[in-house]
Design an enzyme around this catalytic site. Structure first.
Site, PDB file in Angstrom:
ATOM      1  N   ASN A  91       0.864  -1.178   0.000  1.00  0.00           N
ATOM      2  CA  ASN A  91       0.000   0.000   0.000  1.00  0.00           C
ATOM      3  C   ASN A  91       0.905   1.234   0.000  1.00  0.00           C
ATOM      4  O   ASN A  91       1.505   1.560   1.020  1.00  0.00           O
ATOM      5  CB  ASN A  91      -0.891  -0.034   1.251  1.00  0.00           C
ATOM      6  CG  ASN A  91      -1.765   1.202   1.371  1.00  0.00           C
ATOM      7  OD1 ASN A  91      -1.827   2.028   0.451  1.00  0.00           O
ATOM      8  ND2 ASN A  91      -2.444   1.344   2.503  1.00  0.00           N
ATOM      9  N   LYS A 115       0.093   4.267  -0.223  1.00  0.00           N
ATOM     10  CA  LYS A 115      -0.567   5.428   0.385  1.00  0.00           C
ATOM     11  C   LYS A 115      -0.357   6.669  -0.512  1.00  0.00           C
ATOM     12  O   LYS A 115      -0.268   6.521  -1.724  1.00  0.00           O
ATOM     13  CB  LYS A 115      -0.073   5.628   1.820  1.00  0.00           C
ATOM     14  CG  LYS A 115      -0.196   4.315   2.636  1.00  0.00           C
ATOM     15  CD  LYS A 115       0.022   4.466   4.105  1.00  0.00           C
ATOM     16  CE  LYS A 115      -0.138   3.108   4.791  1.00  0.00           C
ATOM     17  NZ  LYS A 115      -0.010   3.185   6.235  1.00  0.00           N
ATOM     18  N   HIS A 138      -9.374   1.089   4.969  1.00  0.00           N
ATOM     19  CA  HIS A 138      -8.094   1.256   5.673  1.00  0.00           C
ATOM     20  C   HIS A 138      -8.323   2.174   6.878  1.00  0.00           C
ATOM     21  O   HIS A 138      -9.126   3.110   6.809  1.00  0.00           O
ATOM     22  CB  HIS A 138      -7.049   1.849   4.720  1.00  0.00           C
ATOM     23  CG  HIS A 138      -5.677   1.803   5.310  1.00  0.00           C
ATOM     24  ND1 HIS A 138      -5.247   2.723   6.236  1.00  0.00           N
ATOM     25  CD2 HIS A 138      -4.665   0.920   5.143  1.00  0.00           C
ATOM     26  CE1 HIS A 138      -4.008   2.401   6.602  1.00  0.00           C
ATOM     27  NE2 HIS A 138      -3.634   1.314   5.952  1.00  0.00           N
ATOM     28  N   GLU A 163      -6.697   4.554   8.002  1.00  0.00           N
ATOM     29  CA  GLU A 163      -6.497   5.988   7.723  1.00  0.00           C
ATOM     30  C   GLU A 163      -7.749   6.586   7.080  1.00  0.00           C
ATOM     31  O   GLU A 163      -8.127   7.721   7.360  1.00  0.00           O
ATOM     32  CB  GLU A 163      -5.257   6.161   6.819  1.00  0.00           C
ATOM     33  CG  GLU A 163      -3.986   5.929   7.621  1.00  0.00           C
ATOM     34  CD  GLU A 163      -2.834   5.347   6.822  1.00  0.00           C
ATOM     35  OE1 GLU A 163      -2.851   5.398   5.584  1.00  0.00           O
ATOM     36  OE2 GLU A 163      -1.899   4.830   7.477  1.00  0.00           O
ATOM     37  N   GLU A 191      -5.074  -5.152  10.518  1.00  0.00           N
ATOM     38  CA  GLU A 191      -4.039  -4.135  10.706  1.00  0.00           C
ATOM     39  C   GLU A 191      -4.280  -3.420  12.036  1.00  0.00           C
ATOM     40  O   GLU A 191      -5.072  -2.456  12.091  1.00  0.00           O
ATOM     41  CB  GLU A 191      -4.098  -3.098   9.578  1.00  0.00           C
ATOM     42  CG  GLU A 191      -3.811  -3.637   8.207  1.00  0.00           C
ATOM     43  CD  GLU A 191      -3.242  -2.554   7.287  1.00  0.00           C
ATOM     44  OE1 GLU A 191      -2.113  -2.718   6.828  1.00  0.00           O
ATOM     45  OE2 GLU A 191      -3.926  -1.541   7.055  1.00  0.00           O
ATOM     46  N   GLY A 226       2.880   2.043  10.823  1.00  0.00           N
ATOM     47  CA  GLY A 226       3.854   3.140  10.714  1.00  0.00           C
ATOM     48  C   GLY A 226       4.624   3.422  11.986  1.00  0.00           C
ATOM     49  O   GLY A 226       5.266   4.464  12.102  1.00  0.00           O
ATOM     50  N   SER A 256       3.727  -2.408  10.195  1.00  0.00           N
ATOM     51  CA  SER A 256       5.181  -2.506  10.377  1.00  0.00           C
ATOM     52  C   SER A 256       5.751  -3.851   9.920  1.00  0.00           C
ATOM     53  O   SER A 256       6.632  -4.413  10.576  1.00  0.00           O
ATOM     54  CB  SER A 256       5.554  -2.206  11.835  1.00  0.00           C
ATOM     55  OG  SER A 256       5.225  -0.865  12.142  1.00  0.00           O
TER      56      SER A 256
HETATM   57  P1  13P Z   1       3.296   0.221   7.615  1.00  0.00           P
HETATM   58  O1  13P Z   1       3.779  -1.058   6.973  1.00  0.00           O
HETATM   59  O2  13P Z   1       4.038   1.435   7.174  1.00  0.00           O
HETATM   60  O3  13P Z   1       3.204   0.082   9.103  1.00  0.00           O
HETATM   61  O4  13P Z   1       1.783   0.458   7.087  1.00  0.00           O
HETATM   62  C1  13P Z   1       0.866  -0.581   7.174  1.00  0.00           C
HETATM   63  C2  13P Z   1      -0.345  -0.214   6.426  1.00  0.00           C
HETATM   64  O5  13P Z   1      -1.073   0.675   6.819  1.00  0.00           O
HETATM   65  C3  13P Z   1      -0.625  -0.928   5.175  1.00  0.00           C
HETATM   66  O6  13P Z   1      -1.898  -0.674   4.716  1.00  0.00           O
END
Ligand code: 13P
Length: 252
Positions: A9, A11, A95, A97, A167, A173, A213
């Site tokens: 992803n 983003k 997601h 976010e 997740e 992150g 992560s």
């Molecule tokens: P990270 O791998 O940067 O922690 O992000 C995970 C994520 O949100 C994937 O959709």
């Protein structure tokens, strides 16, 4: 059982030029892999161009979001059919976010899942708990509720197209991945929930992948768990070498 699914992803990262150079490197690094479904979810501005660059490779494309209406006066939105037409076979839905920043509720996630399946896109539905919910032992309740509402009204026959991405929000992150054992416990409970709600054969076809992560140094132990069917990778998917190493996890 389906192949494992490793999805990147991206983003809101990469211009079309940066995305192209990332894909060209990645394509070369994983050209001999066919035992894993490899998916990238670039920003929608790059998808059409990247679709041309992945031709002949095993890399597949995903949208990062979709709107549930087919067309109309919805400024800024993109339909499932539009994503299909530029080469996507998957779409990430719900997601954390998007839930936290852009108002994606369980009801919207459900509508998006229906629209995606109708257009022939495979939904990757994201669920997960906050740190507060984890610390108050509410993880399973939260995740199960999100899944039940996301899947409401979906036909058993479409379950094989579906992926659930667990997740944990506190792991996204932060560099603090869930331990393989903790993730496995949640994945196992999700699998049991699916067995309760659908027939076993159909439920077995749903891939349950882990995100938060994921890095080259923890992918092997995560993938060694029986109910972890893949990974949804954020930051590490922006580095071709790291993502290629994750795709080529060592199965134990
Ligand atoms: P990270 O791998 O940067 O922690 O992000 C995970 C994520 O949100 C994937 O959709």
């Amino acid at each position: 059982m389906q192949k494992p699914l490793i999805a990147g992803n991206w983003k809101m990262n990469t211009t079309i030029h940066e995305g192209a150079s990332l894909v060209i490197k990645l394509r070369e690094l994983i050209k001999s892999i066919d035992s894993v479904d490899v998916v990238i979810a670039p920003p929608s501005t790059s998808i059409h161009h990247l679709n041309q660059l992945i031709a002949g490779s095993s890399i597949q494309l995903a949208g990062q979001n979709v709107f549930w209406k087919e067309n109309g006066a919805y400024t800024g939105e993109i339909s499932a059919e539009m994503l299909r037409a530029i080469g996507c076979s998957y779409v990430i839905i719900g997601h954390s976010e998007r839930r936290a920043l852009f108002g994606d509720t369980d009801d919207r996630v459900n509508k998006k899942a229906h629209a995606a399946l109708k257009a022939g896109l495979k939904p990757i539905i994201c669920v997960g708990e906050t740190l507060e919910e984890k610390e108050s032992n509410s993880t399973l309740g939260k995740v199960k509720g999100q899944i039940m509402r996301a899947l409401a009204g979906l036909k058993t026959g479409s379950l094989k197209e579906l992926t659930i991405a667990y997740e944990p929000i506190w792991a996204i992150g932060t560099g603090k991945s869930a331990t393989p054992e903790t993730a496995e416990e949640v994945h196992n409970s999700i699998r049991e929930l699916l067995y309760e709600d659908y027939d076993t054969a159909a439920a077995k076809k749903i891939r349950i992948i882990y995100g938060g992560s994921v890095k080259p140094d923890n992918i092997d132990s995560l993938m060694a768990q029986p109910n972890i069917d893949g990974a949804l990778v954020g930051g590490a998917s922006l580095n071709a070498e790291d993502f290629a190493r994750i795709v080529q996890f060592e199965s134990v």
